[in-house]
Design an enzyme around this catalytic site. Structure first.
Site, short mmCIF file in Angstrom:
data_model
loop_
_atom_site.label_atom_id
_atom_site.label_comp_id
_atom_site.label_asym_id
_atom_site.label_seq_id
_atom_site.Cartn_x
_atom_site.Cartn_y
_atom_site.Cartn_z
CG PHE A 158 -1.86 1.27 1.14
CD1 PHE A 158 -3.01 1.24 0.37
CD2 PHE A 158 -1.53 2.45 1.78
CE1 PHE A 158 -3.83 2.37 0.25
CE2 PHE A 158 -2.34 3.59 1.67
CZ PHE A 158 -3.49 3.54 0.91
CG ASP A 199 5.42 4.08 1.88
OD1 ASP A 199 5.39 4.81 2.89
OD2 ASP A 199 4.44 3.91 1.13
CE LYS A 246 -1.13 7.22 6.74
NZ LYS A 246 -0.86 6.01 5.99
C1 LIG Z 1 -1.05 6.08 4.50
C2 LIG Z 1 0.01 5.56 3.63
C3 LIG Z 1 0.31 6.15 2.40
C4 LIG Z 1 -0.50 7.26 1.80
O1 LIG Z 1 -0.54 8.41 2.60
P1 LIG Z 1 -1.71 9.48 2.35
O2 LIG Z 1 -1.34 10.62 3.26
O3 LIG Z 1 -3.01 8.83 2.69
O4 LIG Z 1 -1.64 9.86 0.91
C5 LIG Z 1 1.38 5.62 1.67
N1 LIG Z 1 2.09 4.59 2.14
C6 LIG Z 1 1.84 4.01 3.33
C7 LIG Z 1 2.69 2.87 3.79
C8 LIG Z 1 0.77 4.45 4.11
O5 LIG Z 1 0.49 3.84 5.26
#
Ligand SMILES: *Cc1c(COP(=O)(O)O)cnc(C)c1O
Length: 404
Positions: A145, A230, A259
């Site tokens: 994700f 990520d 985040k």
């Molecule tokens: C939440 C998340 C995203 C996307 O972040 P948004 O602020 O919702 O665009 C990308 N990668 C990971 C691993 C995430 O948990």
């Protein structure tokens, strides 16, 4: 007690009527929050074990971050990068030193930072590695994700993220997460990078096999392939290390954060890398109207201060171990697995986790299912012993309601 004029039921109906239904939220209408606690419009209190998917690691409404936001909001909030502002330089210095990189490129949401990283590794692939134009490949992992833009869902292997949204951009190759041999087979002369979550959060709190990330990192080095991590969900103390990659003592070439960088107040994300990489961007190559704005810079600087000063990383490690111990002590035929690191925990059930989520809600705990049968438990890192006890009691109680 309530400042809302309407009941939860009325507000839910209003939202259902006027908003597109892209989520299946719990029927909890939050009016106020502080630390690890939420209050609904009827004044009921709940323990937050979602933390906005790790965006509120510092706890809701942290007074220091709030003060930074208010102070900055009274001076200047947005300039665009057509000019400079007095908050961005200090923030960039703080962020890069904090994360251990030469340079950073600030954006807003997580997926924007992922998109930025994709552009960066492709640029490097063409300009440095010498891959033929438009031929670069990025290796991604099954069950990943990375966000919801059209390019990024094109890299997803989850059918519901992709259905009826194509056509997708080429240039992504997916290999099974946790499989070293498959990765090695997938790497070719056109591979510029891998894009990986050190623990897959949305994918159901999947912790890779011990030593896997270190092997992946070595393979990347060997084949001149960039390692882009990520850490949007796993970063900033969540897993009991500052970054989940620290657990394996690896330093990604490209670090993607978001985040919790915004402390739950404001969207702030960033891509961090060495000068040799981020130096490849020149004026006009990339941009964002809001990225690097003074309000976000002030908020994010305070958000980083809180992580350090309140020792949130070691608190996550302590609280996570305590919750894990409590969960493992529970014996239920319905629990198939308990896993995770720090305060990113997952409990896998033999049935839809939505049921346990609903039962927890009735007992004052908010935690949500991910990937159908997994309940993710990820409270703010400021959770104390009393709240942990409250959680474990509610959890045991909720599990006991599952029928055999
Ligand atoms: C939440 C998340 C995203 C996307 O972040 P948004 O602020 O919702 O665009 C990308 N990668 C990971 C691993 C995430 O948990």
């Amino acid at each position: 007690m309530s400042v809302s004029q309407q009941s939860s039921i009325d507000l839910i109906a209003l939202e259902e009527r006027y908003g597109a239904h892209i989520y299946h939220p719990l029927d909890l209408v939050v009016e106020r929050a502080e630390g690890v606690w939420l209050w609904d419009v009827e004044g009921r209190r709940y323990l937050d074990c979602i933390s906005a998917y790790s965006a509120v690691n510092q706890g809701h409404g942290h007074p220091r971050i709030r003060a930074a936001l208010i102070e900055q909001a009274q001076r200047v909030t947005l300039t665009s990068r057509a000019m400079r502002n007095d908050r961005l330089p200090g923030f960039l210095k703080r962020l890069t030193e904090f994360c251990g990189y030469d340079m950073a490129l600030p954006m807003n949401t997580g997926v924007e930072a992922v998109e930025t990283a994709i552009k960066l590794v492709r640029r490097w692939g063409y300009d440095v590695k010498g891959i033929a134009e438009d031929r670069a490949e990025i290796i991604v992992f099954s069950n990943n994700f990375h966000g919801r833009t059209t390019t990024v869902i094109g890299a997803s292997t989850t059918p519901e993220y992709r259905r009826a949204f194509g056509p997708f951009a080429p240039g992504f190759v997916a290999v099974p997460y946790g499989d070293v041999a498959a990765l090695e087979r997938a790497i070719g002369p056109r591979t510029c990078a891998i894009l990986i979550e050190p623990i897959q959060g949305e994918g159901g709190v999947i912790v890779p096999p011990e030593g896997y990330l270190k092997r992946v990192w070595a393979i990347c080095n060997e084949h001149q392939v960039l390692f882009a991590a990520d850490e949007i969900q796993t970063g900033f103390g969540r897993t009991g290390d500052l970054f989940a990659c620290d657990y394996d003592s690896i330093k990604p070439d490209v670090l993607i954060v978001g985040k919790a960088l915004g402390g739950g107040f404001y969207p702030v994300s960033a891509v961090l890398a060495g000068q040799a990489l981020l130096g490849l961007f020149a004026p006009g190559d990339h941009g964002s109207t809001f990225g690097g704005n003074p309000l976000g810079a002030a908020v994010a600087s305070a958000a980083l201060d809180v992580i350090v000063d309140e020792k949130l990383t070691s608190r996550a490690r302590y609280a996570g171990a305590k919750i894990m111990q409590g969960l493992r002590a529970l014996t239920s035929p319905h629990i198939l697995d308990v896993r995770g690191r720090g305060l990113l925990l997952g409990v896998e059930f033999d049935q839809p986790a939505r049921r346990i989520s609903e039962a927890l809600l009735q007992r004052g705990v908010v935690a949500k299912d991910t990937h159908e049968r997994v309940l993710r438990i990820a409270p703010p890192l400021v959770i104390d012993d009393a709240a942990i006890e409250f959680f474990l009691e509610a959890f045991a109680d909720a599990v006991a309601t599952l029928s055999s």
